[in-house]
Design an enzyme around this catalytic site. Structure first.
Site, PDB file in Angstrom:
ATOM      1  N   CYS A  34      -6.502   2.416  -1.526  1.00  0.00           N
ATOM      2  CA  CYS A  34      -5.280   1.989  -2.041  1.00  0.00           C
ATOM      3  C   CYS A  34      -5.445   0.880  -3.247  1.00  0.00           C
ATOM      4  CB  CYS A  34      -4.333   1.403  -1.015  1.00  0.00           C
ATOM      5  SG  CYS A  34      -3.747   2.704  -0.158  1.00  0.00           S
ATOM      6  N   CYS A 103       3.268  -2.447  -2.180  1.00  0.00           N
ATOM      7  CA  CYS A 103       1.835  -2.024  -2.207  1.00  0.00           C
ATOM      8  C   CYS A 103       0.850  -3.158  -2.030  1.00  0.00           C
ATOM      9  CB  CYS A 103       1.424  -1.140  -3.269  1.00  0.00           C
ATOM     10  SG  CYS A 103       1.475  -2.197  -5.033  1.00  0.00           S
TER      11      CYS A 103
END
Lengths: 135, 390
Positions: A34, A103
């Site tokens: 990620c 995020c």
């Protein structure tokens, strides 16, 4: 993408960055796929966070949120610290770009994992003391 | 603080000579190029002069140049226009690559959603398309092949003439997205067997908001804007005369100065690459030799691209990254993934693209500050091996 001055200040001058030798607890969230990993080290004395350090791999928001969180929880009891949310951290920084809210804003999650790790360590310690006494 | 602009693949400053050519068009030669009167015809003359300059720069005829609002519109018009014109005649199969710009990538995605079949050619670790793969992908119902000339992120230059020859042999329309190469690399649409070619003025020191599509005479295409008869009805709308004049002047200058500028930039590029590779755990992305003279793309292990960009910006250096964080998406660049990089390596990418105003001092300054930036961010990184707890 626009970061607030406070975000940039934390990015440029991160507070409490580094590691703690023999920490009471360590918590890590995120992964390299990620693009964000946050690790938090705690020293807990009498239920109070007396020292906290962090390491972060990630973007400007990721660095700033972890840095900001460490400032918010130092000196707090575990119960007080656990009440802090990712949204509180973002608010304290004067906001984050919308795309970063989910995020890269995981610092409070990392703290929770670190506290859980501390509580587990504490439990194990108590059990080993108990076992040693019963022998 | 001095600004060192190293993001020329994103956009370039307008050349003062281009601006000089454009300025009178806003206030003096302000006519609508479609008007019959002399004020309009003065503007028409400028548009046609610019068309001739663009045609000359790529070996085309002036009648084969259509002005658009930029590279994206030229790409969309080419891909969607040919697809629509050919679907009922020959078939619905199109071929492209996995490393195209979003203007192409998303046009193909739209076609796929609307009943077309797309074959995506793979690229090797350097971002090169293998002509044998194109040959294999061609089918009797293939109507269009679209392959970029040079990649905007990693700078790899494709063997366009060879790919064009294959398309020609199979009588398939060949589109080339040349947004990164017009004005930077020699282009001859006939020698390279190109049927359609897209360009954008602001990538070669022209203004933003203007581009062009080269369309070989006889190629079937349908318009996507519906309006008047401007640009032979293929791209209706009042001509952006100042922009078109700027495009014409910019391409003229770029082609005239190309060889000298390429040699100068390539020397700076090589100096920059060599310096960056001295930092431990840094790898070069893209082709080692077949790359744009302006392009440097590296991945810096254990740190994230946006953090590098912010740190460079604090030193006055403007750069770019294929990291997800910098693009506002959750996935890193599809180009970096297509050349086989894993996610962390793609997240740690940095693109520095040189231009006319850059000097050896700029390169020296970047190489002076980069090791400190990398060291600072790695010190902070929980995945940097030296930081891993024993």
């Amino acid at each position: 993408m626009q970061y607030t001055e406070k975000v940039m200040d934390h990015f440029q001058h991160p507070r409490n960055m580094g590691q703690i030798e023999n920490p009471s607890g360590v918590g890590e969230v995120g992964n390299a796929v990620c693009g964000d990993i946050m690790r938090i080290y705690l020293t807990v004395e009498n239920n109070v966070i007396t020292d906290i350090k962090f390491q972060t791999y990630g973007c400007g928001a990721a660095v700033a949120t972890t840095s900001q969180l460490t400032e918010m929880v130092k000196g707090k009891t575990l119960e007080e610290a656990l009440k802090i949310t990712n949204a509180d951290v973002a608010k304290e920084l004067g906001g984050l770009p919308p795309v970063k809210l989910h995020c890269s804003n995981l610092a409070a999650d990392a703290l929770k994992v670190a506290i859980e790790n501390y509580q587990q360590n504490l439990k194990q310690e108590k059990e080993s003391v108990k076992n040693a006494e019963s022998r | 603080m001095r600004t060192i602009y190293l993001d020329h693949a994103a956009t370039t400053a307008v050349d003062p000579r281009v601006l000089e050519a454009m300025l009178p068009v806003f206030t003096e030669v302000y006519g609508n190029a479609s008007s019959m009167h002399h004020v309009g015809q003065a503007a028409r003359k400028l548009v046609e002069e610019a068309r001739e300059k663009v045609a000359k720069a790529i070996g085309a005829a002036p009648g084969e140049i259509y002005f658009t609002s930029g590279g994206t519109e030229a790409d969309n018009l080419a891909v969607l226009g040919v697809a629509e014109a050919m679907a009922s005649r020959k078939g619905k199969h199109l071929i492209t690559t996995g490393i195209e710009h979003h203007a192409i990538f998303n046009s193909f995605a739209w076609l796929k959603e609307n009943g077309f079949e797309i074959s995506e050619l793979p690229v090797d670790q350097f971002g090169m398309v293998n002509p044998a793969d194109l040959e294999k992908a061609i089918r009797p119902d293939t109507i269009l092949v679209s392959i970029m000339h040079a990649n905007n992120e990693i700078g790899t230059i494709q063997p366009i003439a060879e790919l064009g020859l294959i398309c020609k042999a199979h009588k398939i329309t060949f589109h080339v997205d040349a947004v990164q190469t017009v004005g930077h690399l020699p282009i001859d649409v006939n020698a390279m067997n190109i049927d359609l070619l897209s360009m954008s003025a602001h990538k070669f020191y022209g203004p933003k908001g203007v581009g062009a599509l080269y369309l070989r005479r006889g190629v079937r295409i349908k318009p996507h804007l519906h309006g008047g008869e401007q640009e032979k009805g293929l791209r209706p709308g009042t001509e952006n005369v100042p922009g078109i004049v700027g495009l014409g002047r910019a391409i003229e200058i770029a082609v005239a100065e190309m060889a000298e500028e390429n040699a100068r930039e390539a020397a700076l590029r090589d100096q920059l690459i060599a310096g960056l590779l001295k930092i431990p755990d840094v790898r070069l992305n893209g082709h080692p030799t077949r790359r744009l003279s302006s392009n440097v793309n590296v991945s810096i292990a254990y740190i994230e691209g946006e953090s590098i960009l912010l740190s460079l910006d604090l030193q006055g250096i403007c750069a770019s990254s294929g990291s997800a964080c910098a693009s506002g998406s959750l996935e890193p660049s599809h180009v970096l993934l297509a050349i086989g990089l894993d996610h962390p390596t793609a997240h740690g990418s940095l693109r520095l693209t040189l231009g006319r105003e850059n000097t050896a001092e700029d390169v020296d300054f970047v190489l002076q500050v980069m090791p400190e930036i990398v060291q600072r961010l790695r010190k902070m990184s929980p995945i940097y091996p030296e930081n891993l707890r024993k």
